[in-house]
Design a protein around this motif. Structure first.
Motif, PDB file in Angstrom:
ATOM      1  N   LEU A  81       0.818  -1.202   0.000  1.00 47.05           N
ATOM      2  CA  LEU A  81       0.000   0.000   0.000  1.00 47.05           C
ATOM      3  C   LEU A  81       0.854   1.255   0.000  1.00 47.05           C
ATOM      4  O   LEU A  81       2.022   1.226   0.403  1.00 47.05           O
ATOM      5  N   GLN A  82       0.244   2.347  -0.442  1.00 46.96           N
ATOM      6  CA  GLN A  82       0.874   3.660  -0.327  1.00 46.96           C
ATOM      7  C   GLN A  82      -0.068   4.566   0.456  1.00 46.96           C
ATOM      8  O   GLN A  82      -1.251   4.665   0.140  1.00 46.96           O
ATOM      9  N   ARG A  83       0.494   5.218   1.497  1.00 46.65           N
ATOM     10  CA  ARG A  83      -0.307   6.101   2.340  1.00 46.65           C
ATOM     11  C   ARG A  83       0.530   7.334   2.677  1.00 46.65           C
ATOM     12  O   ARG A  83       1.617   7.215   3.255  1.00 46.65           O
ATOM     13  N   ASP A  84       0.050   8.477   2.297  1.00 48.73           N
ATOM     14  CA  ASP A  84       0.749   9.741   2.566  1.00 48.73           C
ATOM     15  C   ASP A  84       2.203   9.703   2.087  1.00 48.73           C
ATOM     16  O   ASP A  84       3.110  10.203   2.751  1.00 48.73           O
ATOM     17  N   GLY A  85       2.417   9.070   0.940  1.00 48.17           N
ATOM     18  CA  GLY A  85       3.756   9.015   0.360  1.00 48.17           C
ATOM     19  C   GLY A  85       4.611   7.881   0.868  1.00 48.17           C
ATOM     20  O   GLY A  85       5.693   7.622   0.323  1.00 48.17           O
ATOM     21  N   ASP A  86       4.163   7.179   1.912  1.00 46.61           N
ATOM     22  CA  ASP A  86       4.919   6.053   2.465  1.00 46.61           C
ATOM     23  C   ASP A  86       4.370   4.735   1.922  1.00 46.61           C
ATOM     24  O   ASP A  86       3.185   4.607   1.626  1.00 46.61           O
ATOM     25  N   THR A  87       5.261   3.747   1.814  1.00 47.17           N
ATOM     26  CA  THR A  87       4.872   2.418   1.348  1.00 47.17           C
ATOM     27  C   THR A  87       4.878   1.449   2.518  1.00 47.17           C
ATOM     28  O   THR A  87       5.802   1.445   3.335  1.00 47.17           O
ATOM     29  N   LEU A  88       3.844   0.633   2.622  1.00 46.52           N
ATOM     30  CA  LEU A  88       3.767  -0.363   3.682  1.00 46.52           C
ATOM     31  C   LEU A  88       3.148  -1.638   3.149  1.00 46.52           C
ATOM     32  O   LEU A  88       2.451  -1.628   2.130  1.00 46.52           O
ATOM     33  N   GLU A  89       3.446  -2.755   3.830  1.00 46.23           N
ATOM     34  CA  GLU A  89       2.880  -4.040   3.454  1.00 46.23           C
ATOM     35  C   GLU A  89       1.999  -4.560   4.582  1.00 46.23           C
ATOM     36  O   GLU A  89       2.354  -4.465   5.758  1.00 46.23           O
ATOM     37  N   VAL A  90       0.850  -5.108   4.205  1.00 47.97           N
ATOM     38  CA  VAL A  90      -0.096  -5.666   5.168  1.00 47.97           C
ATOM     39  C   VAL A  90      -0.494  -7.060   4.697  1.00 47.97           C
ATOM     40  O   VAL A  90      -0.846  -7.242   3.530  1.00 47.97           O
ATOM     41  N   GLN A  91      -0.402  -8.031   5.591  1.00 45.42           N
ATOM     42  CA  GLN A  91      -0.815  -9.394   5.234  1.00 45.42           C
ATOM     43  C   GLN A  91      -2.204  -9.669   5.784  1.00 45.42           C
ATOM     44  O   GLN A  91      -2.473  -9.489   6.971  1.00 45.42           O
ATOM     45  N   LEU A  92      -3.078 -10.117   4.889  1.00 46.56           N
ATOM     46  CA  LEU A  92      -4.443 -10.483   5.252  1.00 46.56           C
ATOM     47  C   LEU A  92      -4.666 -11.943   4.877  1.00 46.56           C
ATOM     48  O   LEU A  92      -3.830 -12.567   4.224  1.00 46.56           O
ATOM     49  N   GLY A  93      -5.809 -12.482   5.279  1.00 54.71           N
ATOM     50  CA  GLY A  93      -6.199 -13.828   4.880  1.00 54.71           C
ATOM     51  C   GLY A  93      -7.506 -13.777   4.118  1.00 54.71           C
ATOM     52  O   GLY A  93      -8.444 -13.083   4.515  1.00 54.71           O
ATOM     53  N   TRP A  94      -7.560 -14.491   2.985  1.00 51.52           N
ATOM     54  CA  TRP A  94      -8.806 -14.537   2.218  1.00 51.52           C
ATOM     55  C   TRP A  94      -9.877 -15.243   3.039  1.00 51.52           C
ATOM     56  O   TRP A  94      -9.656 -16.328   3.558  1.00 51.52           O
TER      57      TRP A  94
END
Length: 234
Positions: free
Chosen positions: A118-131
């Motif tokens: 994801l990109q939020r306010d210019g920063d990049t982050l990763e989030v792990q979810l489960g289907w």
């Protein structure tokens, strides 16, 4: 008159045919393992997010912005995703307006992990979810909407005790969903490993019986291994 060679081959052919029938119970025509967690009521998977396209300077859709995290869904439960986040990639595959439906479609394996970049306010982050099941995500959303309406009524009557009780119920609901999601992910991974183990054994037996089939088995095996690596289940 049937030759001795043909008579000798008949049992092998029969076994190979039986192996193929068993293999057909475990994977589809593309060689991908079936998702045994899905059934008639839960045929679709979901991350519990809604998207809207973003546009470049030429007013062309270029990516997708999260417009809503559906209450009770994986994204909402994680607490790490916010409306307005821009999805850059799904499991390392860049997301654009053209492939969003395919990457975020309903064919994903229930319980399998998914990493959103994801990109939020210019920063990049990763989030792990489960289907999770789209039906279950919808049911959880209805439950959270009920909690919201009940909370509004309780606040109107200024009942502190009832509000505290409702907040405790909400905490338990979130905890139950997190536990259910974790259990589903472990079960999905276990089922997939079992399926792949059986398929590998079938392939090995088939190759031993009929070497001419081995060239057809290698690409399918490589395809499945690639899926395992991308989902970190091996």
């Amino acid at each position: 008159m049937i030759s001795a060679n043909n008579q000798e081959q008949r049992p092998k052919i029969a076994v190979v045919q039986a192996l193929n029938r068993v293999r057909g119970l475990l994977r589809d025509v593309d060689g991908m393992p079936f998702d045994f967690l899905k059934n008639a009521r839960h045929p679709f998977s979901s991350l519990g997010i809604k998207l809207v396209p973003s546009f470049d300077s030429g007013a062309q859709p270029v990516a997708n912005v999260i417009s809503e995290c559906i209450q009770g869904g994986p994204a909402h439960i994680s607490g790490r995703i916010e409306p307005g986040d821009l999805i850059l990639a799904v499991d390392g595959i860049s997301l654009d307006y053209g492939n969003a439906s395919a990457l975020l479609g309903s064919s994903n394996r229930l319980g399998s992990p998914c990493t959103l970049t994801l990109q939020r306010d210019g920063d990049t982050l990763e989030v792990q979810l489960g289907w999770t099941s789209a039906v279950f995500a919808h049911d959880m959303n209805v439950l959270f909407q009920f909690f919201e309406s009940l909370e509004s009524e309780i606040r109107r009557t200024s009942s502190v005790a009832a509000l505290t009780c409702l907040q405790e119920l909400l905490i338990h609901a979130i905890g139950m969903e997190k536990n259910r999601s974790a259990d589903e992910e472990m079960l999905s991974a276990k089922l997939l490993r079992i399926q792949l183990g059986i398929i590998d054994q079938l392939d090995e037996v088939e190759t031993t019986l009929h070497h001419s089939l081995s060239s057809d088995l290698v690409p399918r095996s490589e395809l499945i291994n690639a899926v395992l690596e991308s989902k970190s289940l091996h």
